[in-house]
Write a protein that holds these residues in place. Structure first.
Motif, PDB file in Angstrom:
ATOM      1  N   SER A  23       0.830  -1.211   0.000  1.00  0.00           N
ATOM      2  CA  SER A  23       0.000   0.000   0.000  1.00  0.00           C
ATOM      3  C   SER A  23       0.865   1.262   0.000  1.00  0.00           C
ATOM      4  N   LEU A  24       1.964   1.259   0.748  1.00  0.00           N
ATOM      5  CA  LEU A  24       2.883   2.396   0.763  1.00  0.00           C
ATOM      6  C   LEU A  24       3.606   2.521  -0.570  1.00  0.00           C
ATOM      7  N   ALA A  25       4.011   1.388  -1.142  1.00  0.00           N
ATOM      8  CA  ALA A  25       4.687   1.405  -2.443  1.00  0.00           C
ATOM      9  C   ALA A  25       3.790   2.027  -3.511  1.00  0.00           C
ATOM     10  N   ASP A  26       2.511   1.662  -3.502  1.00  0.00           N
ATOM     11  CA  ASP A  26       1.569   2.249  -4.453  1.00  0.00           C
ATOM     12  C   ASP A  26       1.429   3.751  -4.216  1.00  0.00           C
ATOM     13  N   LYS A  27       1.373   4.138  -2.957  1.00  0.00           N
ATOM     14  CA  LYS A  27       1.182   5.551  -2.586  1.00  0.00           C
ATOM     15  C   LYS A  27       2.348   6.425  -3.043  1.00  0.00           C
ATOM     16  N   ILE A  28       3.579   5.920  -2.933  1.00  0.00           N
ATOM     17  CA  ILE A  28       4.742   6.736  -3.308  1.00  0.00           C
ATOM     18  C   ILE A  28       5.241   6.427  -4.721  1.00  0.00           C
ATOM     19  N   GLY A  29       4.536   5.565  -5.428  1.00  0.00           N
ATOM     20  CA  GLY A  29       4.832   5.343  -6.837  1.00  0.00           C
ATOM     21  C   GLY A  29       5.981   4.404  -7.143  1.00  0.00           C
ATOM     22  N   LEU A  30       6.216   3.401  -6.292  1.00  0.00           N
ATOM     23  CA  LEU A  30       7.267   2.429  -6.587  1.00  0.00           C
ATOM     24  C   LEU A  30       6.773   1.429  -7.624  1.00  0.00           C
ATOM     25  N   LYS A  31       7.662   1.053  -8.523  1.00  0.00           N
ATOM     26  CA  LYS A  31       7.313   0.080  -9.567  1.00  0.00           C
ATOM     27  C   LYS A  31       7.674  -1.320  -9.101  1.00  0.00           C
ATOM     28  N   LYS A  32       6.729  -2.233  -9.273  1.00  0.00           N
ATOM     29  CA  LYS A  32       6.980  -3.629  -8.916  1.00  0.00           C
ATOM     30  C   LYS A  32       7.839  -4.272  -9.995  1.00  0.00           C
ATOM     31  N   GLY A  33       8.912  -4.910  -9.533  1.00  0.00           N
ATOM     32  CA  GLY A  33       9.771  -5.653 -10.439  1.00  0.00           C
ATOM     33  C   GLY A  33       9.303  -7.097 -10.514  1.00  0.00           C
ATOM     34  N   TYR A  34      10.259  -7.991 -10.701  1.00  0.00           N
ATOM     35  CA  TYR A  34       9.897  -9.398 -10.831  1.00  0.00           C
ATOM     36  C   TYR A  34       9.429  -9.958  -9.487  1.00  0.00           C
ATOM     37  N   PRO A  35       8.450 -10.879  -9.536  1.00  0.00           N
ATOM     38  CA  PRO A  35       7.923 -11.459  -8.287  1.00  0.00           C
ATOM     39  C   PRO A  35       8.898 -12.473  -7.702  1.00  0.00           C
ATOM     40  N   ILE A  36       8.942 -12.507  -6.374  1.00  0.00           N
ATOM     41  CA  ILE A  36       9.779 -13.469  -5.658  1.00  0.00           C
ATOM     42  C   ILE A  36       9.007 -13.965  -4.447  1.00  0.00           C
ATOM     43  N   THR A  37       9.533 -14.997  -3.819  1.00  0.00           N
ATOM     44  CA  THR A  37       9.008 -15.468  -2.546  1.00  0.00           C
ATOM     45  C   THR A  37      10.090 -15.224  -1.499  1.00  0.00           C
ATOM     46  N   VAL A  38       9.710 -14.566  -0.407  1.00  0.00           N
ATOM     47  CA  VAL A  38      10.677 -14.282   0.652  1.00  0.00           C
ATOM     48  C   VAL A  38      10.259 -14.986   1.927  1.00  0.00           C
ATOM     49  N   LYS A  39      11.237 -15.323   2.739  1.00  0.00           N
ATOM     50  CA  LYS A  39      10.974 -15.942   4.035  1.00  0.00           C
ATOM     51  C   LYS A  39      10.944 -14.846   5.086  1.00  0.00           C
ATOM     52  N   THR A  40       9.843 -14.762   5.813  1.00  0.00           N
ATOM     53  CA  THR A  40       9.708 -13.784   6.886  1.00  0.00           C
ATOM     54  C   THR A  40       9.426 -14.526   8.184  1.00  0.00           C
ATOM     55  N   ALA A  41       9.289 -13.790   9.249  1.00  0.00           N
ATOM     56  CA  ALA A  41       8.936 -14.394  10.535  1.00  0.00           C
ATOM     57  C   ALA A  41       7.566 -15.056  10.463  1.00  0.00           C
ATOM     58  N   ASN A  42       6.729 -14.612   9.545  1.00  0.00           N
ATOM     59  CA  ASN A  42       5.389 -15.179   9.375  1.00  0.00           C
ATOM     60  C   ASN A  42       5.325 -16.233   8.274  1.00  0.00           C
ATOM     61  N   GLY A  43       6.475 -16.704   7.819  1.00  0.00           N
ATOM     62  CA  GLY A  43       6.494 -17.729   6.779  1.00  0.00           C
ATOM     63  C   GLY A  43       6.826 -17.145   5.417  1.00  0.00           C
ATOM     64  N   ASN A  44       6.607 -17.956   4.374  1.00  0.00           N
ATOM     65  CA  ASN A  44       6.896 -17.518   3.012  1.00  0.00           C
ATOM     66  C   ASN A  44       5.827 -16.543   2.527  1.00  0.00           C
ATOM     67  N   VAL A  45       6.293 -15.500   1.830  1.00  0.00           N
ATOM     68  CA  VAL A  45       5.408 -14.421   1.402  1.00  0.00           C
ATOM     69  C   VAL A  45       5.741 -14.037  -0.032  1.00  0.00           C
ATOM     70  N   LYS A  46       4.705 -13.713  -0.802  1.00  0.00           N
ATOM     71  CA  LYS A  46       4.902 -13.205  -2.160  1.00  0.00           C
ATOM     72  C   LYS A  46       5.363 -11.756  -2.072  1.00  0.00           C
ATOM     73  N   ALA A  47       6.381 -11.418  -2.863  1.00  0.00           N
ATOM     74  CA  ALA A  47       6.939 -10.068  -2.843  1.00  0.00           C
ATOM     75  C   ALA A  47       7.403  -9.700  -4.250  1.00  0.00           C
ATOM     76  N   TYR A  48       7.814  -8.464  -4.383  1.00  0.00           N
ATOM     77  CA  TYR A  48       8.315  -7.965  -5.665  1.00  0.00           C
ATOM     78  C   TYR A  48       9.613  -7.207  -5.421  1.00  0.00           C
ATOM     79  N   ARG A  49      10.588  -7.413  -6.290  1.00  0.00           N
ATOM     80  CA  ARG A  49      11.834  -6.662  -6.220  1.00  0.00           C
ATOM     81  C   ARG A  49      11.580  -5.260  -6.761  1.00  0.00           C
ATOM     82  N   THR A  50      12.312  -4.296  -6.256  1.00  0.00           N
ATOM     83  CA  THR A  50      12.262  -2.937  -6.787  1.00  0.00           C
ATOM     84  C   THR A  50      13.595  -2.264  -6.515  1.00  0.00           C
ATOM     85  N   GLN A  51      13.844  -1.188  -7.214  1.00  0.00           N
ATOM     86  CA  GLN A  51      15.060  -0.410  -7.044  1.00  0.00           C
ATOM     87  C   GLN A  51      14.661   0.988  -6.584  1.00  0.00           C
ATOM     88  N   LEU A  52      15.305   1.467  -5.528  1.00  0.00           N
ATOM     89  CA  LEU A  52      14.993   2.786  -4.994  1.00  0.00           C
ATOM     90  C   LEU A  52      16.040   3.785  -5.471  1.00  0.00           C
TER      91      LEU A  52
END
Length: 188
Positions: A96-125
């Motif tokens: 939601s914050l990424a959309d608000k500040i205009g970040l572009k979603k890169g390629y999708p990845i799966t990341v391991k977090t404290a809450n398990g595996n999560v769908k995410a997107y790479r981006t460059q700042l």
């Protein structure tokens, strides 16, 4: 003939209006002070100040009421609130914050977090800043399951600095070296 009750009626209504307006103003001020107090408890680092001394630049961050280091900063020159997280590999931004500040979603990845595996997107700042400390061209991750408006300031930013913590503050001294590499000390 004039009605003698009319002046008293007007005075009575005017007095009632003034008392009501005074109470509304009092409650507004009380609410504003309470809101400011809560905001300061959650983010005592609203206005990060950078001090330059003989060793470089220094920033002192205070812990919030929960023991975390939260500070205002910018991503791509857009105001954000950061939660410093040495356990995060990259800067992690809620979708939601990424959309608000205009970040572009890169390629999708799966990341391991404290809450398990999560769908995410790479981006460059383009830039990330806290106070006068600015780094450019950093990796970040946009997390689809992350809620709230705080970005996690992870190691893709923090690895450029040496971090020292003492007592209840985070004091960071930034020393500019050759080729603009920086050292970031956090101490209290």
């Amino acid at each position: 003939m004039k009605n003698p009750d009319k002046p008293r009626d007007f005075s009575s209504r005017a007095g009632t209006f003034m008392i009501t307006a005074t109470w509304i103003l009092f409650l507004f001020i009380l609410f504003s002070l309470f809101d400011y107090s809560i905001l300061q408890r959650n983010n005592p680092n609203q206005n990060v100040v950078t001090v330059t001394n003989e060793h470089g630049r220094e920033i002192v961050l205070q812990r919030n009421v929960h023991g975390h280091y939260v500070a205002n900063g910018t991503i791509n020159y857009q105001q954000v609130t950061f939660l410093l997280d040495t356990g995060a590999t990259d800067i992690a931004v809620p979708e939601s914050l990424a959309d608000k500040i205009g970040l572009k979603k890169g390629y999708p990845i799966t990341v391991k977090t404290a809450n398990g595996n999560v769908k995410a997107y790479r981006t460059q700042l383009e830039s990330v800043a806290i106070g006068d400390i600015v780094l450019y061209d950093l990796n970040a991750t946009i997390l689809s399951n992350m809620h709230g408006e705080e970005a996690l300031l992870g190691m893709s930013f923090l690895k450029h600095f040496e971090i020292i913590q003492k007592r209840q503050q985070l004091n960071d001294k930034t020393i500019v070296w050759i080729l603009s590499s920086q050292s970031f000390f956090l101490s209290q």
